[in-house]
Design a protein around this motif. Structure first.
Motif, short mmCIF file in Angstrom:
data_model
loop_
_atom_site.label_atom_id
_atom_site.label_comp_id
_atom_site.label_asym_id
_atom_site.label_seq_id
_atom_site.Cartn_x
_atom_site.Cartn_y
_atom_site.Cartn_z
N CYS A 198 -16.88 -5.23 -12.93
CA CYS A 198 -16.82 -4.66 -11.58
C CYS A 198 -15.39 -4.46 -11.09
O CYS A 198 -15.17 -3.70 -10.14
CB CYS A 198 -17.62 -5.52 -10.60
SG CYS A 198 -19.40 -5.37 -10.81
N ARG A 210 -22.34 -0.27 -12.04
CA ARG A 210 -22.43 -0.22 -10.59
C ARG A 210 -22.18 -1.61 -10.01
O ARG A 210 -22.31 -2.62 -10.72
CB ARG A 210 -23.80 0.28 -10.14
CG ARG A 210 -24.16 1.70 -10.61
CD ARG A 210 -25.47 2.16 -9.97
NE ARG A 210 -25.92 3.45 -10.45
CZ ARG A 210 -25.53 4.63 -9.94
NH1 ARG A 210 -24.66 4.64 -8.93
NH2 ARG A 210 -26.00 5.76 -10.42
N PRO A 211 -21.88 -1.69 -8.71
CA PRO A 211 -21.56 -3.00 -8.11
C PRO A 211 -22.77 -3.85 -7.78
O PRO A 211 -22.61 -5.01 -7.38
CB PRO A 211 -20.82 -2.61 -6.83
CG PRO A 211 -21.41 -1.29 -6.45
CD PRO A 211 -21.66 -0.59 -7.76
N ASN A 212 -23.99 -3.33 -7.93
CA ASN A 212 -25.18 -4.10 -7.55
C ASN A 212 -25.32 -5.39 -8.33
O ASN A 212 -25.95 -6.35 -7.85
CB ASN A 212 -26.43 -3.23 -7.75
CG ASN A 212 -26.42 -1.99 -6.88
OD1 ASN A 212 -26.22 -2.07 -5.67
ND2 ASN A 212 -26.61 -0.83 -7.50
N LEU A 223 -14.34 -0.96 -10.68
CA LEU A 223 -14.86 -0.19 -9.55
C LEU A 223 -14.02 -0.33 -8.29
O LEU A 223 -14.26 0.40 -7.31
CB LEU A 223 -16.30 -0.63 -9.24
CG LEU A 223 -17.31 -0.53 -10.38
CD1 LEU A 223 -18.62 -1.20 -9.98
CD2 LEU A 223 -17.55 0.93 -10.75
N LEU A 224 -13.06 -1.24 -8.28
CA LEU A 224 -12.35 -1.56 -7.05
C LEU A 224 -11.35 -0.49 -6.64
O LEU A 224 -10.66 0.11 -7.48
CB LEU A 224 -11.58 -2.88 -7.22
CG LEU A 224 -12.41 -4.14 -7.42
CD1 LEU A 224 -11.48 -5.33 -7.65
CD2 LEU A 224 -13.31 -4.40 -6.23
N TYR A 276 -17.62 -8.69 -4.09
CA TYR A 276 -16.76 -8.90 -5.27
C TYR A 276 -15.86 -10.10 -5.04
O TYR A 276 -15.71 -10.97 -5.92
CB TYR A 276 -15.92 -7.65 -5.56
CG TYR A 276 -14.98 -7.86 -6.73
CD1 TYR A 276 -15.40 -7.60 -8.02
CD2 TYR A 276 -13.70 -8.37 -6.53
CE1 TYR A 276 -14.55 -7.82 -9.11
CE2 TYR A 276 -12.85 -8.60 -7.60
CZ TYR A 276 -13.28 -8.32 -8.88
OH TYR A 276 -12.45 -8.56 -9.95
N ILE A 291 -15.45 -0.55 -2.79
CA ILE A 291 -15.83 -0.61 -4.20
C ILE A 291 -16.67 0.62 -4.54
O ILE A 291 -17.58 1.01 -3.79
CB ILE A 291 -16.58 -1.92 -4.52
CG1 ILE A 291 -16.74 -2.09 -6.04
CG2 ILE A 291 -17.91 -2.02 -3.79
CD1 ILE A 291 -17.16 -3.51 -6.43
N THR A 318 -19.38 3.05 -6.23
CA THR A 318 -20.78 2.85 -6.56
C THR A 318 -21.11 3.20 -8.00
O THR A 318 -22.23 2.95 -8.46
CB THR A 318 -21.67 3.69 -5.63
OG1 THR A 318 -21.08 5.01 -5.49
CG2 THR A 318 -21.78 3.05 -4.26
N ASP A 367 -27.65 -1.86 -14.52
CA ASP A 367 -27.96 -1.70 -13.10
C ASP A 367 -29.45 -1.67 -12.83
O ASP A 367 -29.91 -2.17 -11.80
CB ASP A 367 -27.33 -0.41 -12.58
CG ASP A 367 -27.60 -0.19 -11.10
OD1 ASP A 367 -27.14 -1.03 -10.30
OD2 ASP A 367 -28.29 0.78 -10.75
N PHE A 396 -18.08 -4.41 -0.95
CA PHE A 396 -16.78 -4.85 -1.44
C PHE A 396 -16.54 -6.36 -1.26
O PHE A 396 -16.08 -7.03 -2.19
CB PHE A 396 -15.66 -4.05 -0.77
CG PHE A 396 -14.28 -4.56 -1.03
CD1 PHE A 396 -13.71 -4.43 -2.29
CD2 PHE A 396 -13.55 -5.19 -0.03
CE1 PHE A 396 -12.43 -4.92 -2.54
CE2 PHE A 396 -12.28 -5.68 -0.27
CZ PHE A 396 -11.71 -5.55 -1.53
N LEU A 441 -23.19 -7.56 -8.75
CA LEU A 441 -22.48 -8.65 -8.07
C LEU A 441 -23.44 -9.55 -7.31
O LEU A 441 -23.20 -10.76 -7.19
CB LEU A 441 -21.44 -8.08 -7.10
CG LEU A 441 -20.21 -7.42 -7.73
CD1 LEU A 441 -19.43 -6.66 -6.69
CD2 LEU A 441 -19.34 -8.47 -8.42
#
Length: 337
Positions: free
Chosen positions: A199, A174-176, A202-203, A265, A208, A210, A154, A262, A178
């Motif tokens: 990721c 983390r989703p960052n 994380l859903l 993703y 999503i 963090t 991340d 979200f 994506l």
């Protein structure tokens, strides 16, 4: 007009983090200037009107404002943002990203956050700085994917503008990451698939998380007045509740699920898999319907608890939650794309 307004406030590579009347003093953001460039890019792509680049924004054109942002990122801005010449990655001070919780700092990401690099790549590409953009892409592949992780780090943590080569990659899922896919900074199939696969952990329906609910080795303690507020070895917080400074800020970007990232993703999944996964991506995106049918009608909330039953919280009608839904919904339902 929104682009014109913010562009007119540009000063040595910075734009306001928020505007209070005529007060534009809060410029503690490293992503907003880059998002301005991406917004202009998307506006031109949607309308076909490249003349927007020459519209006046104060005493300068939009093109001149965007070039000023890039030049000052390269040389260093007054608030501490600067490119690392060796890697061409962007150093960002602590809480200058969208994960900007402060007092206490819930996600102290001083160094090289991945989404800042993705936005920087997109900005350079749009402005025709291909050589620099390719260097950013190579540096992301080199520094953000340690083999032991299996996904994109991340943030490369560093202080005082230390070079990226000396920064320490964290192991926080983390989703960052994506955005590195959706903005084109990661297009290698293996790396892209690693991001999407990771990721998926994380859903939750329509949002999503963090941060993944797992132990980490890179410790980021959250402290307030000498009191430790989190478990640095297992920082996930599944509920956004309690006193703001000692509980909600600790959870805000550390397990709380958000609606606005979200759709990215779903976008990344489609960009990687194409027509074979279009319906899957669309079905995932439409899980946001649960948020449309509760709370404020047809308005998804800002955040949702990471833990079931995923109670909504924060702002009950958040503009970037709904706008991101429609941006990606259009992509996934446009068969001519």
């Amino acid at each position: 007009e929104i682009i014109r307004q913010f562009a007119s406030f540009e000063d040595r590579g910075t734009i306001p983090n928020m505007i209070h009347g005529s007060d534009t003093a809060n410029r503690d953001t490293s992503d907003a200037p880059l998002y301005l460039i991406v917004a202009a890019r998307d506006c031109i792509a949607e309308t076909g009107e490249s003349a927007i680049l020459d519209m006046p924004c104060g005493k300068r054109t939009l093109r001149e404002v965007m070039e000023s942002i890039v030049e000052h990122y390269l040389a260093g801005t007054p608030n501490g943002i600067a490119a690392d010449p060796a890697s061409m990655l962007i150093y960002s001070p602590s809480h200058f990203s969208w994960m900007d919780t402060a007092h206490p700092a819930g996600t102290p990401r001083a160094g090289y956050p991945i989404e800042i690099q993705a936005l920087w790549f997109a900005a350079l590409k749009f402005l025709g700085r291909e050589k620099a953009a390719e260097q950013v892409k190579r540096s992301i592949a080199k520094f953000y994917f340690p083999k032991r992780l299996g996904f994109c780090s991340d943030c490369l943590h560093a202080e005082h503008r230390a070079p990226a080569a000396q920064a320490v990659p964290d192991d926080h899922l983390r989703p960052n990451q994506l955005f590195a896919v959706t903005l084109g900074a990661v297009d290698d199939r293996g790396l892209r698939d690693a991001v999407i696969d990771a990721c998926g952990e994380l859903l939750i329906p329509g949002a999503i998380r963090t941060l993944a609910d797992r132990e980490v080795k890179y410790l980021l303690p959250i402290e307030l007045n000498g009191r430790l507020l989190n478990d640095p070895a297992h920082p996930y917080r599944g509920r956004y509740e309690g006193p703001e400074d000692t509980s909600r800020k600790v959870a805000y970007h550390n397990g709380t699920a958000w609606c606005w990232p979200f759709p990215s993703y779903c976008e990344a999944l489609f960009l990687a898999g194409g027509e074979a996964v279009r319906l899957r991506a669309q079905s995932l995106l439409e899980s946001m319907s649960a948020h449309f049918n509760s709370g404020v009608p047809f308005q998804p909330s800002e955040v949702v608890d990471g833990d079931a039953p995923h109670m909504p919280g924060g702002c009950p009608a958040q503009a970037w939650s709904i706008s991101e839904f429609f941006r990606v919904y259009k992509l996934l339902t446009d068969k001519g794309h």
